[in-house]
Design an enzyme around this catalytic site. Sequence first.
Site: not given
Length: 299
Positions: A66, A110, A133
């Site tokens: 990422k 994460q 997200d």
Amino acid sequence: MQATSVERPVEHTSARLLDGRGLALQVRARVAAEVAEHIAHGGKVPGLAVVLVGADPASQVYVQHKITACEEAGIRSFSHRLCAQTSEAELLALLDRLNADPQVHGILVQLPLPAQINVQRVLARIQPGKDVDGFHPENLGRLAAGFPALRPCTPKGCMRLLGSAQIDCRGKLAVVIGASTIVGRPMALELLHAEATVVVAHKNTRDLPNLVRQADILVVATGVPGLVKGEWIKPGAVVLDVGINRLADGTLTGDVCFAEARTRASWITPVPGGVGPMTIACLLENTLEAAQNGCFAAV
Ligand code: NAD
């Protein structure tokens, strides 16, 4: 004279691949161009904060992918690597600082998190406008209600893949296996918005093979390698395999028995190279959207 029955030749079909790697490159190139344009018009450099708690090897790899993708798109990344013993209060305090930081437009924590940290409290602490997200309850609620929102990256990427092959979901029976908040549920909502008839299956669903046999569109996100057998697939179905499982020999495999399924499906995603790259591409897109601050402008 009696007609003799002629045996029909067995059709040997092979599904076309939904090439996530290729499509993701296109999306990333477009995001890079739009980032440059945003900056040229006086916008700030988009910034993404990536928070990793602990040293889970798979998470470390995902986070690095990422960060690299951000750099290539001209997005500034801020990496926060915390030890596995980090308390929930410490993580929430970091999120408060990132929420208040004007250089940070997107925040990604994460998953999974260590057991001492409550995931829901963490996801709910991220400011919805920075929640790239799309897991904050406000963004998931917006997705459910059809309001503009930062949308979860993996389902968004799946819809892009369907769009790239001009697959019309209207009226089709879509079966989503897996009901997690990050993949299965938002995937079902995306398909519902696309006017499919949607069924969500999970680990307590009875007679999964029979359900799958009826699916025109099948999305599998369970984390069970090879769960879906090729013979379950309806001939001509579209198969999106979200699963990423590392086998003992180090190879990556999906939740669908790919070789068998490919002989029945019309379109299928490979693992790797299918849904995974699209998740990252959509994360970059969401970060740019958050920096442009346009995602909540319509309401
Ligand atoms: P999760 O563990 O949170 O949820 C799994 C879901 O699958 C649950 O709803 C569970 O009920 C269901 N399930 C489990 N076993 C089942 C069975 N035998 N039959 C039917 N349903 C079953 O997992 P998740 O976070 O949603 O991830 C699922 C998979 O997708 C994992 O392999 C993960 O690595 C992968 N993933 C890939 C991407 C990507 O970008 N490609 C992104 C996120 C997750």
